[in-house]
Write a protein that holds these residues in place. Structure first.
Motif, short mmCIF file in Angstrom:
data_model
loop_
_atom_site.label_atom_id
_atom_site.label_comp_id
_atom_site.label_asym_id
_atom_site.label_seq_id
_atom_site.Cartn_x
_atom_site.Cartn_y
_atom_site.Cartn_z
N HIS A 66 0.83 -1.20 0.00
CA HIS A 66 0.00 0.00 0.00
C HIS A 66 0.88 1.27 0.00
O HIS A 66 0.62 2.22 -0.75
N LEU A 67 1.92 1.24 0.82
CA LEU A 67 2.85 2.37 0.89
C LEU A 67 3.58 2.55 -0.45
O LEU A 67 3.73 3.67 -0.94
N GLN A 80 1.58 4.21 -3.19
CA GLN A 80 1.52 5.68 -3.10
C GLN A 80 2.65 6.32 -3.91
O GLN A 80 2.49 7.40 -4.48
N ARG A 115 -8.16 5.82 -6.45
CA ARG A 115 -7.78 6.96 -5.63
C ARG A 115 -8.90 7.26 -4.64
O ARG A 115 -10.08 7.25 -5.01
N SER A 119 -6.77 11.76 -0.61
CA SER A 119 -5.73 11.71 -1.64
C SER A 119 -4.78 10.54 -1.44
O SER A 119 -3.57 10.70 -1.36
N ARG A 120 -5.39 9.35 -1.33
CA ARG A 120 -4.61 8.12 -1.14
C ARG A 120 -4.95 7.15 -2.26
O ARG A 120 -6.08 7.11 -2.75
N TRP A 121 -3.99 6.34 -2.66
CA TRP A 121 -4.22 5.27 -3.63
C TRP A 121 -4.48 3.97 -2.87
O TRP A 121 -4.01 3.79 -1.76
#
Length: 238
Positions: free
Chosen positions: A17-18, A21, A71, A76-78
């Motif tokens: 997940h990180l 981004q 998104r 504002s996260r993927w």
């Protein structure tokens, strides 16, 4: 500075997940060597989740596959896997506040405690073509089929179809919920009358006191909107 040839995540869904981004929308390929508890994202895109050496071979000599990412706004996260909102995210919240027991046992204790006090949540779910208002146990928005170490919440979700699969588990008695819940590991829960799965490119979730988690990581409270971006992610696969 030169563009890197790839970014490789050695870990579980949280680390993936990180990494997403950093690389989503950039064209830089993402390699994954699964070394976490769940490894659901790796599994969904064809990376062996129990064989790190084979996964490493895919990073070094595999092919590049293009998949969707989504998104989340306003945060504002993927995300590449699943956004969960409702009972499961409440369990996560509770488990994260606990210092004992260690490991996965914490989630079992949190699940039992949460179920005792849980009441269905009134959701407003806005899709491309309609609005659904429903009391629900949980809503999951999925780019890939599973989360939480193999729970096939949306077994038909494809990461490259330009759509998000949305599972709505309607309000049900707790006894029925406990009977139905284990079926999620095989994906057979979809036949239950309380389960509805719809597809949409953009999904807005609104519900009181509901917190969302994406790929197992805390995103924040509703309302939030998930919008798929077709082909936003390049991944290295066998």
């Amino acid at each position: 500075p030169a563009t890197p040839a790839a970014l490789v995540a050695f870990g579980g869904d949280g680390l993936v997940h990180l990494a997403v981004q950093a690389v989503a929308g950039t064209g830089v390929p993402l390699g994954i060597i699964p070394a976490g508890t769940g490894n659901d994202i790796a599994d969904a895109i064809g990376i062996p989740r129990r064989d790190p050496l084979k996964a490493a071979d895919a990073v070094l000599g595999g092919r590049t596959r293009t998949i969707d990412a989504a998104r989340i706004s306003p945060q504002s996260r993927w995300f590449a896997g699943v956004v969960a909102c409702g009972f499961d995210s409440r369990v996560n919240e509770r488990a994260n506040r606990m210092t004992w027991p260690p490991g996965m046992a914490k989630y079992v204790v949190a699940l039992v405690q949460e179920l005792r006090s849980f009441t269905p949540i009134p959701f407003t779910i806005t899709l491309d073509d309609r609005v659904i208002r429903r009391e629900a146990m949980l809503v999951a928005v999925a780019n890939t089929r599973s989360y939480g170490a193999g729970m096939r919440v949306c077994p038909g979700a494809e990461p490259d179809d330009g759509l998000l699969d949305v599972l709505i588990l309607a309000a049900m008695p707790k006894s029925a919920f406990l009977r139905t819940f284990p079926r999620v590991y095989k994906g057979t829960h979809t036949a239950h009358p309380a389960v509805e799965i719809v597809r949409s490119a953009v999904v807005t979730l609104d519900a009181p006191d509901a917190v969302a988690y994406a790929d197992g990581e805390r995103v924040g409270p509703a309302p939030l909107t998930c919008a798929v971006e077709p082909g936003a992610l390049r991944v290295l696969v066998p």
